[in-house]
Design an enzyme around this catalytic site. Structure first.
Site, mmCIF file in Angstrom:
data_model
loop_
_atom_site.group_PDB
_atom_site.id
_atom_site.type_symbol
_atom_site.label_atom_id
_atom_site.label_comp_id
_atom_site.label_asym_id
_atom_site.label_seq_id
_atom_site.Cartn_x
_atom_site.Cartn_y
_atom_site.Cartn_z
ATOM 1 N N ASP A 1 0.914 -1.286 0.068
ATOM 2 C CA ASP A 1 -0.006 0.041 -0.174
ATOM 3 C C ASP A 1 0.901 1.333 0.020
ATOM 4 O OD1 ASP A 1 -2.883 1.041 0.774
ATOM 5 O OD2 ASP A 1 -1.467 2.256 1.705
ATOM 6 N N TYR B 1 3.563 9.803 -0.920
ATOM 7 C CA TYR B 1 4.470 9.276 0.000
ATOM 8 C C TYR B 1 5.821 9.443 -0.662
ATOM 9 C CZ TYR B 1 0.611 6.566 2.503
ATOM 10 O OH TYR B 1 -0.609 6.286 2.843
ATOM 11 N N LYS C 1 -2.654 5.782 -4.302
ATOM 12 C CA LYS C 1 -3.538 6.807 -4.323
ATOM 13 C C LYS C 1 -3.278 8.222 -4.802
ATOM 14 C CE LYS C 1 -3.712 4.775 0.406
ATOM 15 N NZ LYS C 1 -2.227 4.720 0.851
ATOM 16 N N HIS D 1 -7.467 9.726 -2.005
ATOM 17 C CA HIS D 1 -6.856 9.839 -0.811
ATOM 18 C C HIS D 1 -7.622 10.500 0.563
ATOM 19 C CE1 HIS D 1 -2.337 9.352 0.642
ATOM 20 N NE2 HIS D 1 -3.209 9.039 1.640
HETATM 21 P P1 NDP Z 1 0.859 1.763 11.760
HETATM 22 O O1 NDP Z 1 -0.091 1.552 12.793
HETATM 23 O O2 NDP Z 1 1.115 0.665 10.786
HETATM 24 O O3 NDP Z 1 2.229 2.185 12.591
HETATM 25 C C1 NDP Z 1 3.587 2.050 12.094
HETATM 26 C C2 NDP Z 1 4.520 2.501 13.284
HETATM 27 O O4 NDP Z 1 4.316 1.172 14.214
HETATM 28 C C3 NDP Z 1 5.739 2.797 13.017
HETATM 29 O O5 NDP Z 1 6.430 3.730 13.690
HETATM 30 C C4 NDP Z 1 6.635 1.296 13.368
HETATM 31 O O6 NDP Z 1 7.757 1.821 13.502
HETATM 32 C C5 NDP Z 1 5.802 0.790 14.376
HETATM 33 N N1 NDP Z 1 5.785 -0.486 14.518
HETATM 34 C C6 NDP Z 1 5.391 -1.482 13.511
HETATM 35 N N2 NDP Z 1 5.290 -2.698 13.741
HETATM 36 C C7 NDP Z 1 5.512 -2.669 15.265
HETATM 37 C C8 NDP Z 1 5.697 -3.881 15.968
HETATM 38 N N3 NDP Z 1 5.464 -5.206 15.761
HETATM 39 N N4 NDP Z 1 5.880 -3.546 17.265
HETATM 40 C C9 NDP Z 1 6.159 -2.335 17.755
HETATM 41 N N5 NDP Z 1 6.141 -1.029 16.856
HETATM 42 C C10 NDP Z 1 5.789 -1.548 15.417
HETATM 43 O O7 NDP Z 1 0.810 3.032 11.098
HETATM 44 P P2 NDP Z 1 0.869 3.767 9.600
HETATM 45 O O8 NDP Z 1 0.445 5.130 9.616
HETATM 46 O O9 NDP Z 1 2.052 3.417 8.992
HETATM 47 O O10 NDP Z 1 -0.315 2.851 9.015
HETATM 48 C C11 NDP Z 1 -0.128 1.575 8.029
HETATM 49 C C12 NDP Z 1 -0.315 2.107 6.599
HETATM 50 O O11 NDP Z 1 -1.471 2.557 6.254
HETATM 51 C C13 NDP Z 1 0.439 3.156 6.096
HETATM 52 O O12 NDP Z 1 1.956 2.776 5.905
HETATM 53 C C14 NDP Z 1 -0.075 3.723 4.803
HETATM 54 O O13 NDP Z 1 0.383 2.605 3.692
HETATM 55 C C15 NDP Z 1 -1.430 3.391 5.261
HETATM 56 N N6 NDP Z 1 -1.991 4.951 5.842
HETATM 57 C C16 NDP Z 1 -3.018 5.538 5.115
HETATM 58 C C17 NDP Z 1 -3.487 6.639 5.414
HETATM 59 C C18 NDP Z 1 -4.444 7.228 4.670
HETATM 60 O O14 NDP Z 1 -4.789 8.637 4.750
HETATM 61 N N7 NDP Z 1 -5.054 6.697 3.614
HETATM 62 C C19 NDP Z 1 -2.834 7.489 6.557
HETATM 63 C C20 NDP Z 1 -1.870 6.709 7.147
HETATM 64 C C21 NDP Z 1 -1.496 5.571 6.905
HETATM 65 P P3 NDP Z 1 9.296 1.054 12.700
HETATM 66 O O15 NDP Z 1 8.842 1.143 11.298
HETATM 67 O O16 NDP Z 1 10.407 1.837 13.411
HETATM 68 O O17 NDP Z 1 8.951 -0.346 13.003
#
Ligand code: NDP
Length: 278
Positions: free
Chosen positions: A45, A50, A75, A108
């Site tokens: 995704d 991004y 998106k 988006h």
């Molecule tokens: P998430 O809820 O997936 O959280 C990501 C965070 O959690 C990062 O800081 C990561 O750190 C940490 N993390 C990941 N796995 C673990 C774990 N197993 N234990 C502890 N910490 C963890 O947030 P996102 O915002 O990234 O959401 C996921 C996806 O949703 C995005 O990547 C994107 O594709 C989509 N999205 C869409 C949006 C929209 O408006 N349509 C807005 C926001 C996101 P680290 O990388 O250091 O491991």
């Protein structure tokens, strides 16, 4: 490990668990997506905003994974919704991704002040009909926006990708999805690390009961609730942890207790509100 699929209203299947790349810097995206593909993820995704579509595309190209085994979402950004701009935007995204079509293309945000989201939706229908994406959907749309899209075009989005995690469950959008055959994608499934989900007793109790991590318990909650989910991590060990969620099942009572985390007043929201984001 076989990831279950969800059938979209387009007739296409989407892997229920994928890999998100929001905030993965452009110069790290190829490595992160390559590692995710090695771990076993087949659903990526991304989004034009991004600014990492090239890295995603490079990882796909060098992976050797056949295109038809991959599900790629991107998106349309908010400033590209007006007029004919969506047609240029999808071609730009496809160029960067090195693909001739994506599997899912989303608008988006509704950005209500611009009032271009319905035009964008009409253009996405044309883009789908031109074969540049297999399925089309939206992101961050509330029932009032979804009603307007359907009134204007008669076409129900395949998905609405919304902020969704135990602290913000958006029951009004879920109810709309249920009655209209639209699927829900959870963004920020782990609360983006901003909401203290991993310390919540309902999560820690479920994690301990199954010998898994709090993150795995939360992802399992999404899967068992029927949501499509794509956690982000730049650390390969966490990518593997987040993918390893098919060897246990939460009980109905554990699901209920995690459901009860939502304060119910919107205070669990960690991102922007769709009515305020323009
Ligand atoms: P998430 O809820 O997936 O959280 C990501 C965070 O959690 C990062 O800081 C990561 O750190 C940490 N993390 C990941 N796995 C673990 C774990 N197993 N234990 C502890 N910490 C963890 O947030 P996102 O915002 O990234 O959401 C996921 C996806 O949703 C995005 O990547 C994107 O594709 C989509 N999205 C869409 C949006 C929209 O408006 N349509 C807005 C926001 C996101 P680290 O990388 O250091 O491991």
């Amino acid at each position: 490990m076989t990831v279950p699929s969800v059938k979209l209203n387009s007739g296409y299947d989407i892997p229920q668990l994928g890999f998100g790349v929001f905030l993965v810097p452009a110069d790290e995206a190829e490595k992160a997506v390559s590692e995710a593909l090695e771990v076993g993820y087949r659903h990526i995704d991304t989004a034009a905003i991004y600014r990492n579509e090239e890295g995603v595309g490079a990882a796909i190209a060098s992976s050797g994974v056949p295109r038809d085994e991959l599900f790629v979402t991107t998106k349309l950004w908010n400033d590209q919704q007006a007029g004919e701009k969506p047609h240029d935007a999808i071609r730009s995204s496809l160029d960067k991704l090195g693909l001739d079509h994506v599997d899912l293309y989303l608008t988006h945000w509704p950005t209500p002040e611009r009032d271009t989201y319905s035009n964008a939706w009409q253009k996405l229908i044309e883009i789908r009909d031109a074969g540049l994406t297999r399925s089309i959907g939206v992101s961050n749309h509330l029932p009032e926006h979804l009603d307007r899209l359907v009134a204007d075009t008669g076409v129900v989005p395949a998905v609405d990708q919304i902020e969704l995690h135990p602290a913000l469950q958006q029951s009004n959008v879920l109810a709309w999805a249920e009655s209209n055959g639209m699927k829900i994608e959870s963004w920020g499934p782990l609360g983006q690390g901003k909401y203290p989900l991993f310390e919540h007793p309902a999560v820690t109790a479920a994690a301990e009961a199954h010998g898994v991590t709090p993150a795995q318990a939360v992802l399992r909650w999404h899967l068992q609730r029927g949501f499509i989910v794509f956690p982000k991590s730049v650390r390969k060990e966490r990518m593997a942890e987040n993918f390893d969620v098919f060897g246990f099942e939460l009980t109905a009572s554990e699901i209920e207790q995690i459901n009860a985390i939502d304060p119910g007043d919107g205070s669990g929201r960690v991102g922007s509100h769709p009515l305020e984001f323009n």
